[in-house]
Design a protein around this motif. Structure first.
Motif, PDB file in Angstrom:
ATOM      1  N   ALA A   1      -4.282  13.061   7.281  1.00  0.00           N
ATOM      2  CA  ALA A   1      -4.912  11.866   7.058  1.00  0.00           C
ATOM      3  C   ALA A   1      -3.031  11.136   6.253  1.00  0.00           C
ATOM      4  O   ALA A   1      -1.856  12.015   6.227  1.00  0.00           O
ATOM      5  CB  ALA A   1      -5.110  12.176   5.220  1.00  0.00           C
ATOM      6  N   GLY A   2      -2.631   9.817   5.912  1.00  0.00           N
ATOM      7  CA  GLY A   2      -1.213   9.430   5.411  1.00  0.00           C
ATOM      8  C   GLY A   2      -0.784   9.203   4.494  1.00  0.00           C
ATOM      9  O   GLY A   2      -2.395   9.148   3.571  1.00  0.00           O
ATOM     10  N   VAL A   3      -0.252   8.635   3.836  1.00  0.00           N
ATOM     11  CA  VAL A   3      -0.159   8.653   2.490  1.00  0.00           C
ATOM     12  C   VAL A   3      -0.342   6.538   1.893  1.00  0.00           C
ATOM     13  O   VAL A   3      -0.117   6.271   3.638  1.00  0.00           O
ATOM     14  CB  VAL A   3       1.872   8.615   2.581  1.00  0.00           C
ATOM     15  CG1 VAL A   3       1.838   7.615   0.946  1.00  0.00           C
ATOM     16  CG2 VAL A   3       2.488   9.824   2.106  1.00  0.00           C
ATOM     17  N   ILE A   4      -0.892   6.068   1.690  1.00  0.00           N
ATOM     18  CA  ILE A   4      -2.456   5.550   1.816  1.00  0.00           C
ATOM     19  C   ILE A   4      -0.977   4.583  -0.039  1.00  0.00           C
ATOM     20  O   ILE A   4      -0.709   5.097  -0.748  1.00  0.00           O
ATOM     21  CB  ILE A   4      -3.608   5.480   1.223  1.00  0.00           C
ATOM     22  CG1 ILE A   4      -4.195   5.863   2.457  1.00  0.00           C
ATOM     23  CG2 ILE A   4      -3.559   3.710   1.180  1.00  0.00           C
ATOM     24  CD1 ILE A   4      -5.459   6.434   2.359  1.00  0.00           C
TER      25      ILE A   4
ATOM     26  N   LEU B   1       1.862  -0.978  -8.304  1.00  0.00           N
ATOM     27  CA  LEU B   1       1.728  -0.136  -7.336  1.00  0.00           C
ATOM     28  C   LEU B   1       0.951   0.879  -7.276  1.00  0.00           C
ATOM     29  O   LEU B   1       1.572   1.887  -8.248  1.00  0.00           O
ATOM     30  CB  LEU B   1       3.190  -0.363  -6.479  1.00  0.00           C
ATOM     31  CG  LEU B   1       3.371  -1.737  -6.073  1.00  0.00           C
ATOM     32  CD1 LEU B   1       3.665  -2.847  -6.662  1.00  0.00           C
ATOM     33  CD2 LEU B   1       5.441  -1.891  -5.888  1.00  0.00           C
ATOM     34  N   LYS B   2       0.611   0.724  -6.467  1.00  0.00           N
ATOM     35  CA  LYS B   2      -0.676   1.993  -6.548  1.00  0.00           C
ATOM     36  C   LYS B   2      -0.354   3.338  -5.289  1.00  0.00           C
ATOM     37  O   LYS B   2      -0.414   2.942  -3.824  1.00  0.00           O
ATOM     38  CB  LYS B   2      -2.242   2.254  -6.382  1.00  0.00           C
ATOM     39  CG  LYS B   2      -2.560   1.507  -7.688  1.00  0.00           C
ATOM     40  CD  LYS B   2      -4.006   1.385  -7.207  1.00  0.00           C
ATOM     41  CE  LYS B   2      -4.201   0.975  -8.949  1.00  0.00           C
ATOM     42  NZ  LYS B   2      -6.020   0.524  -8.967  1.00  0.00           N
ATOM     43  N   CYS B   3       0.079   4.530  -5.426  1.00  0.00           N
ATOM     44  CA  CYS B   3      -0.280   5.573  -3.987  1.00  0.00           C
ATOM     45  C   CYS B   3      -0.726   6.806  -3.976  1.00  0.00           C
ATOM     46  O   CYS B   3      -0.662   6.944  -4.552  1.00  0.00           O
ATOM     47  CB  CYS B   3       1.588   6.115  -4.586  1.00  0.00           C
ATOM     48  SG  CYS B   3       2.002   6.753  -3.347  1.00  0.00           S
ATOM     49  N   TYR B   4      -1.180   6.596  -2.710  1.00  0.00           N
ATOM     50  CA  TYR B   4      -2.336   8.479  -2.645  1.00  0.00           C
ATOM     51  C   TYR B   4      -1.955   8.902  -1.808  1.00  0.00           C
ATOM     52  O   TYR B   4      -1.707   8.656  -0.243  1.00  0.00           O
ATOM     53  CB  TYR B   4      -3.492   7.424  -2.113  1.00  0.00           C
ATOM     54  CG  TYR B   4      -4.228   6.530  -3.451  1.00  0.00           C
ATOM     55  CD1 TYR B   4      -3.910   5.917  -2.972  1.00  0.00           C
ATOM     56  CD2 TYR B   4      -5.231   7.240  -3.776  1.00  0.00           C
ATOM     57  CE1 TYR B   4      -4.756   4.325  -3.859  1.00  0.00           C
ATOM     58  CE2 TYR B   4      -5.922   6.161  -5.006  1.00  0.00           C
ATOM     59  CZ  TYR B   4      -5.342   5.043  -4.949  1.00  0.00           C
ATOM     60  OH  TYR B   4      -5.734   4.129  -5.999  1.00  0.00           O
ATOM     61  N   PRO B   5      -1.197  10.225  -1.845  1.00  0.00           N
ATOM     62  CA  PRO B   5      -0.117  10.784  -1.361  1.00  0.00           C
ATOM     63  C   PRO B   5      -1.434  11.869  -0.191  1.00  0.00           C
ATOM     64  O   PRO B   5      -2.523  11.544  -0.283  1.00  0.00           O
ATOM     65  CB  PRO B   5       0.023  12.700  -2.686  1.00  0.00           C
ATOM     66  CG  PRO B   5      -0.819  11.782  -3.820  1.00  0.00           C
ATOM     67  CD  PRO B   5      -0.846  10.840  -2.622  1.00  0.00           C
ATOM     68  N   ILE B   6      -1.021  12.216   1.041  1.00  0.00           N
ATOM     69  CA  ILE B   6      -1.945  13.281   1.845  1.00  0.00           C
ATOM     70  C   ILE B   6      -2.478  14.357   0.830  1.00  0.00           C
ATOM     71  O   ILE B   6      -1.602  14.983  -0.341  1.00  0.00           O
ATOM     72  CB  ILE B   6      -0.565  13.707   2.917  1.00  0.00           C
ATOM     73  CG1 ILE B   6      -0.039  12.779   3.653  1.00  0.00           C
ATOM     74  CG2 ILE B   6      -1.259  14.711   3.485  1.00  0.00           C
ATOM     75  CD1 ILE B   6       1.238  12.954   4.518  1.00  0.00           C
ATOM     76  N   PRO B   7      -3.170  14.408   1.203  1.00  0.00           N
ATOM     77  CA  PRO B   7      -4.330  15.981   0.614  1.00  0.00           C
ATOM     78  C   PRO B   7      -3.618  17.138   0.703  1.00  0.00           C
ATOM     79  O   PRO B   7      -2.868  17.522   1.345  1.00  0.00           O
ATOM     80  CB  PRO B   7      -5.508  15.504   1.655  1.00  0.00           C
ATOM     81  CG  PRO B   7      -5.932  14.514   1.877  1.00  0.00           C
ATOM     82  CD  PRO B   7      -4.542  13.985   2.070  1.00  0.00           C
ATOM     83  N   ARG B   8      -2.993  16.987  -0.644  1.00  0.00           N
ATOM     84  CA  ARG B   8      -2.715  18.852  -0.953  1.00  0.00           C
ATOM     85  C   ARG B   8      -1.361  18.343  -1.149  1.00  0.00           C
ATOM     86  O   ARG B   8      -0.546  19.299  -1.897  1.00  0.00           O
ATOM     87  CB  ARG B   8      -2.859  19.631   0.296  1.00  0.00           C
ATOM     88  CG  ARG B   8      -4.647  20.463   0.021  1.00  0.00           C
ATOM     89  CD  ARG B   8      -4.433  21.570   0.707  1.00  0.00           C
ATOM     90  NE  ARG B   8      -4.177  21.528   2.476  1.00  0.00           N
ATOM     91  CZ  ARG B   8      -5.355  20.451   3.443  1.00  0.00           C
ATOM     92  NH1 ARG B   8      -6.353  19.972   2.630  1.00  0.00           N
ATOM     93  NH2 ARG B   8      -4.742  20.480   4.565  1.00  0.00           N
ATOM     94  N   HIS B   9      -0.468  17.239  -0.653  1.00  0.00           N
ATOM     95  CA  HIS B   9       0.832  17.285  -1.462  1.00  0.00           C
ATOM     96  C   HIS B   9       0.407  17.134  -2.863  1.00  0.00           C
ATOM     97  O   HIS B   9      -0.581  15.940  -3.568  1.00  0.00           O
ATOM     98  CB  HIS B   9       1.180  16.251  -0.890  1.00  0.00           C
ATOM     99  CG  HIS B   9       1.405  16.556   0.919  1.00  0.00           C
ATOM    100  ND1 HIS B   9       2.415  15.684   1.558  1.00  0.00           N
ATOM    101  CD2 HIS B   9       1.507  17.297   1.111  1.00  0.00           C
ATOM    102  CE1 HIS B   9       2.075  15.592   2.525  1.00  0.00           C
ATOM    103  NE2 HIS B   9       2.429  17.081   2.331  1.00  0.00           N
ATOM    104  N   ASP B  10       2.094  17.770  -3.604  1.00  0.00           N
ATOM    105  CA  ASP B  10       1.865  17.892  -5.264  1.00  0.00           C
ATOM    106  C   ASP B  10       2.963  16.874  -5.250  1.00  0.00           C
ATOM    107  O   ASP B  10       2.840  16.634  -6.293  1.00  0.00           O
ATOM    108  CB  ASP B  10       1.571  19.221  -5.541  1.00  0.00           C
ATOM    109  CG  ASP B  10       2.837  19.958  -5.270  1.00  0.00           C
ATOM    110  OD1 ASP B  10       2.629  20.691  -5.172  1.00  0.00           O
ATOM    111  OD2 ASP B  10       3.832  18.783  -3.909  1.00  0.00           O
TER     112      ASP B  10
END
Lengths: 118, 114
Positions: free
Chosen positions: B2-5, B21-30
């Motif tokens: 998975a990458g940053v969305i 603007l929206k950003c969805y980080p890589i899972p478990r990235h805080d």
């Protein structure tokens, strides 16, 4: 404040030849990271290579290697056997090392546009 | 992997309008970082968040605000848009707390203000 300088706005190299991109930086910190990022026409930022300042050994990643001179605050990128896919904007970047939290920002240089001549 | 969305990928707004603007980080990235890259320029750091708290602030205009939510996604809100806000906005994420994290960049949101 940290600054990163790339004095070569543009470079070109013949396919299969070797090219070196220059980067200098200024910091009062002793521990930090240095990076080279590639930005192709798609504008995606791609990490090419990274160097920890506390390591004396220069980092290498396949055809990419760096010449890290800590005393001179110099961090150049050498690309061997240049390929057409290497054509991109290359950014040198600095990040301070913080021992507790790895949430330090990247400071970028102004970039070097690399053209590969077939 | 998975990458940053980032969404949207492209956005066209008029002057004085508002953009999110929206950003969805890589899972478990805080940790999330926002960068702005103007035409022909290098990316400039705007703001970052670690565990939903602002951790650093760069050259972000007062017209911009951002936050990180409980699911770690982040939103950059931009109001009273100006022509000079036209740029590529990158979000990057990392796993903080180790001092050895890597920032992974999303594909960027291209904002055009007309």
């Amino acid at each position: 404040a940290q600054t990163v300088t790339q004095s070569q706005p543009e470079m070109s190299v013949q396919e299969a030849e070797t090219v070196t991109l220059s980067c200098t930086y200024d910091t009062s910190e002793s521990d930090y990271y240095l990076f080279w990022y590639k930005q192709p026409p798609s504008r995606q930022m791609i990490l090419v290579i990274r160097q920890e300042a506390y390591k004396q050994q220069n980092a290498t990643e396949n055809r990419f290697s760096v010449n890290f001179q800590k005393a001179a605050k110099s961090f150049s990128l050498k690309i061997s056997d240049s390929q057409l896919g290497d054509a991109a904007m290359y950014f040198c970047a600095y990040r301070r090392l913080i021992s507790n939290f790895g949430n330090e920002k990247l400071t970028f240089g102004t970039g070097t546009r690399l053209t590969i001549i077939p | 992997a998975a990458g940053v969305i980032q969404s949207p990928r492209h956005l066209i707004k008029e002057k004085r309008e508002t953009a999110t603007l929206k950003c969805y980080p890589i899972p478990r990235h805080d940790t999330v970082y926002w960068y702005q890259q103007g035409p022909g320029q290098d990316p400039q750091f705007l703001i970052s968040f670690y565990e939903k708290m602002q951790s650093d602030k760069g050259s972000i205009p007062d017209r911009f605000s951002a936050q990180q939510f409980s699911d770690y996604h982040s939103e950059l809100n931009m109001s009273s848009l100006e022509l000079g806000d036209s740029a590529l906005y990158f979000c990057a994420s990392s796993l903080g707390g180790t001092g050895d994290d890597e920032q992974y960049f999303g594909p960027g949101t291209r904002l055009t203000v007309t």
